[in-house]
Design a protein around this motif. Structure first.
Motif, PDB file in Angstrom:
ATOM      1  N   ALA A 131     -10.195  -5.341   3.164  1.00 14.90           N
ATOM      2  CA  ALA A 131     -11.163  -5.062   2.108  1.00 14.90           C
ATOM      3  C   ALA A 131     -10.575  -5.425   0.747  1.00 14.90           C
ATOM      4  CB  ALA A 131     -11.561  -3.584   2.132  1.00 14.90           C
ATOM      5  N   PRO A 132     -11.288  -6.170  -0.084  1.00 13.99           N
ATOM      6  CA  PRO A 132     -10.741  -6.560  -1.395  1.00 13.99           C
ATOM      7  C   PRO A 132     -10.498  -5.357  -2.300  1.00 13.99           C
ATOM      8  CG  PRO A 132     -13.068  -7.140  -1.231  1.00 13.99           C
ATOM      9  CD  PRO A 132     -12.646  -6.722   0.136  1.00 13.99           C
ATOM     10  N   GLN A 133     -11.260  -4.288  -2.112  1.00 11.92           N
ATOM     11  CA  GLN A 133     -11.042  -3.090  -2.932  1.00 11.92           C
ATOM     12  C   GLN A 133      -9.670  -2.489  -2.645  1.00 11.92           C
ATOM     13  OE1 GLN A 133     -13.724  -3.808  -1.200  1.00 11.92           O
ATOM     14  NE2 GLN A 133     -15.475  -3.708  -2.583  1.00 11.92           N
ATOM     15  N   VAL A 134      -9.274  -2.476  -1.372  1.00 16.75           N
ATOM     16  CA  VAL A 134      -7.954  -1.944  -0.992  1.00 16.75           C
ATOM     17  C   VAL A 134      -6.858  -2.910  -1.422  1.00 16.75           C
ATOM     18  CG1 VAL A 134      -6.548  -1.130   0.938  1.00 16.75           C
ATOM     19  CG2 VAL A 134      -9.003  -0.701   0.929  1.00 16.75           C
ATOM     20  N   ALA A 135      -7.105  -4.213  -1.285  1.00 14.30           N
ATOM     21  CA  ALA A 135      -6.114  -5.211  -1.711  1.00 14.30           C
ATOM     22  C   ALA A 135      -5.848  -5.107  -3.204  1.00 14.30           C
ATOM     23  CB  ALA A 135      -6.609  -6.616  -1.356  1.00 14.30           C
ATOM     24  N   ARG A 165      -2.050  -3.345  -7.633  1.00 12.04           N
ATOM     25  CA  ARG A 165      -1.693  -2.434  -8.723  1.00 12.04           C
ATOM     26  C   ARG A 165      -0.405  -1.679  -8.403  1.00 12.04           C
ATOM     27  NH1 ARG A 165      -7.276  -1.853  -9.168  1.00 12.04           N
ATOM     28  NH2 ARG A 165      -7.296  -0.185  -7.623  1.00 12.04           N
ATOM     29  N   LEU A 166      -0.268  -1.230  -7.175  1.00 14.93           N
ATOM     30  CA  LEU A 166       0.945  -0.509  -6.779  1.00 14.93           C
ATOM     31  C   LEU A 166       2.168  -1.419  -6.837  1.00 14.93           C
ATOM     32  CD1 LEU A 166      -0.287   1.646  -3.754  1.00 14.93           C
ATOM     33  CD2 LEU A 166       0.124   2.366  -6.105  1.00 14.93           C
ATOM     34  N   LEU A 192       5.315   6.044  -3.389  1.00 11.37           N
ATOM     35  CA  LEU A 192       4.411   4.973  -2.975  1.00 11.37           C
ATOM     36  C   LEU A 192       3.343   5.509  -2.023  1.00 11.37           C
ATOM     37  CD1 LEU A 192       3.842   1.950  -3.211  1.00 11.37           C
ATOM     38  CD2 LEU A 192       5.359   1.561  -1.270  1.00 11.37           C
ATOM     39  N   GLY A 193       3.748   6.411  -1.117  1.00 18.86           N
ATOM     40  CA  GLY A 193       2.777   7.008  -0.210  1.00 18.86           C
ATOM     41  C   GLY A 193       1.727   7.826  -0.962  1.00 18.86           C
ATOM     42  N   THR A 194       2.189   8.590  -1.955  1.00 20.10           N
ATOM     43  CA  THR A 194       1.260   9.403  -2.747  1.00 20.10           C
ATOM     44  C   THR A 194       0.298   8.523  -3.535  1.00 20.10           C
ATOM     45  OG1 THR A 194       2.896  11.169  -2.941  1.00 20.10           O
ATOM     46  CG2 THR A 194       1.088  11.162  -4.531  1.00 20.10           C
ATOM     47  N   ARG A 195       0.849   7.508  -4.198  1.00 24.10           N
ATOM     48  CA  ARG A 195      -0.010   6.630  -5.001  1.00 24.10           C
ATOM     49  C   ARG A 195      -0.958   5.811  -4.119  1.00 24.10           C
ATOM     50  NH1 ARG A 195      -2.073   5.765  -7.956  1.00 24.10           N
ATOM     51  NH2 ARG A 195      -1.553   3.942  -9.198  1.00 24.10           N
ATOM     52  N   GLY A 196      -0.467   5.412  -2.924  1.00 21.24           N
ATOM     53  CA  GLY A 196      -1.336   4.676  -2.015  1.00 21.24           C
ATOM     54  C   GLY A 196      -2.517   5.520  -1.561  1.00 21.24           C
ATOM     55  N   ALA A 197      -2.261   6.807  -1.274  1.00 20.28           N
ATOM     56  CA  ALA A 197      -3.354   7.706  -0.894  1.00 20.28           C
ATOM     57  C   ALA A 197      -4.328   7.900  -2.052  1.00 20.28           C
ATOM     58  CB  ALA A 197      -2.783   9.047  -0.445  1.00 20.28           C
ATOM     59  N   GLU A 198      -3.812   7.961  -3.274  1.00 22.03           N
ATOM     60  CA  GLU A 198      -4.685   8.101  -4.437  1.00 22.03           C
ATOM     61  C   GLU A 198      -5.576   6.870  -4.608  1.00 22.03           C
ATOM     62  OE1 GLU A 198      -1.667  10.862  -7.143  1.00 22.03           O
ATOM     63  OE2 GLU A 198      -2.059   8.778  -7.685  1.00 22.03           O
ATOM     64  N   GLU A 199      -4.998   5.683  -4.437  1.00 22.58           N
ATOM     65  CA  GLU A 199      -5.780   4.457  -4.589  1.00 22.58           C
ATOM     66  C   GLU A 199      -6.865   4.364  -3.512  1.00 22.58           C
ATOM     67  OE1 GLU A 199      -5.881   2.028  -6.774  1.00 22.58           O
ATOM     68  OE2 GLU A 199      -4.311   2.827  -8.071  1.00 22.58           O
ATOM     69  N   LEU A 200      -6.493   4.716  -2.272  1.00 22.45           N
ATOM     70  CA  LEU A 200      -7.478   4.671  -1.193  1.00 22.45           C
ATOM     71  C   LEU A 200      -8.567   5.714  -1.410  1.00 22.45           C
ATOM     72  CD1 LEU A 200      -8.410   3.491   1.474  1.00 22.45           C
ATOM     73  CD2 LEU A 200      -6.887   5.090   2.654  1.00 22.45           C
ATOM     74  N   GLY A 201      -8.172   6.913  -1.868  1.00 18.94           N
ATOM     75  CA  GLY A 201      -9.165   7.950  -2.146  1.00 18.94           C
ATOM     76  C   GLY A 201     -10.129   7.535  -3.242  1.00 18.94           C
ATOM     77  N   ARG A 202      -9.645   6.761  -4.198  1.00 18.09           N
ATOM     78  CA  ARG A 202     -10.508   6.277  -5.276  1.00 18.09           C
ATOM     79  C   ARG A 202     -11.519   5.248  -4.761  1.00 18.09           C
ATOM     80  NH1 ARG A 202      -7.169   3.692  -9.947  1.00 18.09           N
ATOM     81  NH2 ARG A 202      -6.290   5.788  -9.869  1.00 18.09           N
ATOM     82  N   ARG A 203     -11.111   4.442  -3.798  1.00 15.58           N
ATOM     83  CA  ARG A 203     -11.977   3.373  -3.301  1.00 15.58           C
ATOM     84  C   ARG A 203     -12.798   3.783  -2.085  1.00 15.58           C
ATOM     85  NH1 ARG A 203     -13.013  -0.607  -6.828  1.00 15.58           N
ATOM     86  NH2 ARG A 203     -11.139  -1.366  -7.844  1.00 15.58           N
ATOM     87  N   TRP A 204     -12.387   4.863  -1.388  1.00 18.12           N
ATOM     88  CA  TRP A 204     -13.044   5.226  -0.143  1.00 18.12           C
ATOM     89  C   TRP A 204     -14.537   5.501  -0.296  1.00 18.12           C
ATOM     90  CZ3 TRP A 204     -13.172   4.507   4.660  1.00 18.12           C
ATOM     91  CH2 TRP A 204     -13.869   5.355   5.510  1.00 18.12           C
ATOM     92  N   PRO A 205     -14.993   6.246  -1.333  1.00 16.23           N
ATOM     93  CA  PRO A 205     -16.443   6.473  -1.454  1.00 16.23           C
ATOM     94  C   PRO A 205     -17.245   5.180  -1.507  1.00 16.23           C
ATOM     95  CG  PRO A 205     -15.240   7.954  -2.903  1.00 16.23           C
ATOM     96  CD  PRO A 205     -14.240   6.978  -2.372  1.00 16.23           C
ATOM     97  N   GLU A 206     -16.720   4.172  -2.202  1.00 21.41           N
ATOM     98  CA  GLU A 206     -17.430   2.892  -2.277  1.00 21.41           C
ATOM     99  C   GLU A 206     -17.491   2.222  -0.911  1.00 21.41           C
ATOM    100  OE1 GLU A 206     -16.983  -1.508  -4.417  1.00 21.41           O
ATOM    101  OE2 GLU A 206     -15.622   0.136  -4.966  1.00 21.41           O
ATOM    102  N   ILE A 207     -16.367   2.240  -0.177  1.00 21.04           N
ATOM    103  CA  ILE A 207     -16.325   1.623   1.151  1.00 21.04           C
ATOM    104  C   ILE A 207     -17.278   2.339   2.099  1.00 21.04           C
ATOM    105  CG2 ILE A 207     -14.837   1.195   3.144  1.00 21.04           C
ATOM    106  CD1 ILE A 207     -12.517   0.831   1.146  1.00 21.04           C
ATOM    107  N   GLN A 208     -17.231   3.666   2.075  1.00 13.28           N
ATOM    108  CA  GLN A 208     -18.112   4.448   2.947  1.00 13.28           C
ATOM    109  C   GLN A 208     -19.581   4.213   2.606  1.00 13.28           C
ATOM    110  OE1 GLN A 208     -17.670   8.714   2.576  1.00 13.28           O
ATOM    111  NE2 GLN A 208     -18.032   9.001   4.762  1.00 13.28           N
ATOM    112  N   SER A 209     -19.885   4.119   1.319  1.00 11.54           N
ATOM    113  CA  SER A 209     -21.260   3.891   0.892  1.00 11.54           C
ATOM    114  C   SER A 209     -21.782   2.547   1.389  1.00 11.54           C
ATOM    115  CB  SER A 209     -21.341   3.954  -0.632  1.00 11.54           C
ATOM    116  OG  SER A 209     -22.633   3.647  -1.082  1.00 11.54           O
TER     117      SER A 209
END
Length: 201
Positions: free
Chosen positions: A62-66, A71-72, A134-151
């Protein structure tokens, strides 16, 4: 002459139902029920539409995750370079310890061993900190993008009139119900082209 007396006024007369009438009524009820069952069976049931999404492949591509990964990478680039420099220094010290074992005296050898041990502990500590952050920031980035992906997944499923969407991993899913690529294509269209954010000095 004897005459039967009429029932008192106000008391309804009970109809006399013979066995023949009760049998006929049972036949009619059974016939109507059979007709209803046959009519319900004759109407074709609408099949349930099921789709499947391979979440690992979706999140890997997914480009949103990439964009979050980029950024990380920029955020941790300096500290990652620092870790690599320390690892290179450690490798050089170990080579010196191996090649100079015949020329180093006991004091030099002990001092070099202590330096190697100290550097190894520092590298392990830095590597652990980086991994945790890195694990914490990666989870934050995914949490930020997850609503869009799920939608996007839900919107696509509703448009295509799916009744159920399963997410992987599953034991088996036929390619005919795999909608991962079509969801990815929609995610790519939803992601605007962005230029890399400048590094903070």
């Amino acid at each position: 002459m004897y005459c039967a007396s009429a029932p008192p006024l106000g008391e309804p007369q009970q109809p006399r139902v013979g066995p023949r009438w009760r049998g006929a009524r049972a036949v009619v009820v059974a016939t109507l029920f059979a007709v209803w069952v046959a009519s319900a069976a004759a109407q074709p049931a609408e099949p349930t539409r099921i789709a499947y999404v391979d979440m690992k492949r979706l999140l890997d591509n997914a480009p949103q995750v990439a964009a979050g990964r980029e950024r990380l990478a920029r955020e941790f680039r300096e500290r990652d370079a620092q870790l690599k420099a320390q690892e290179a220094n450690l490798a050089a010290l170990k080579r010196r310890q191996q090649t100079g074992s015949a020329t180093l005296d006991e004091t030099q050898s002990s001092q070099l061993a202590r330096e190697i041990a100290t550097l190894e502990r520092g590298i392990d500590r830095l590597r652990g900190q980086l991994r945790g952050e890195l694990g914490t920031r990666g989870a934050e980035e995914l949490g930020r993008r997850w609503p869009e992906i799920q939608s996007v997944i839900v919107e696509f499923a509703r448009e295509q009139k799916y009744d159920l969407v399963l997410q992987g991993p599953v034991l088996f899913a036929a390619s005919s119900i795999d909608i991962t690529d079509r969801v990815l294509e929609r995610l790519r269209r939803a992601q605007p082209a962005q230029s890399p954010a400048p590094l903070v000095p």
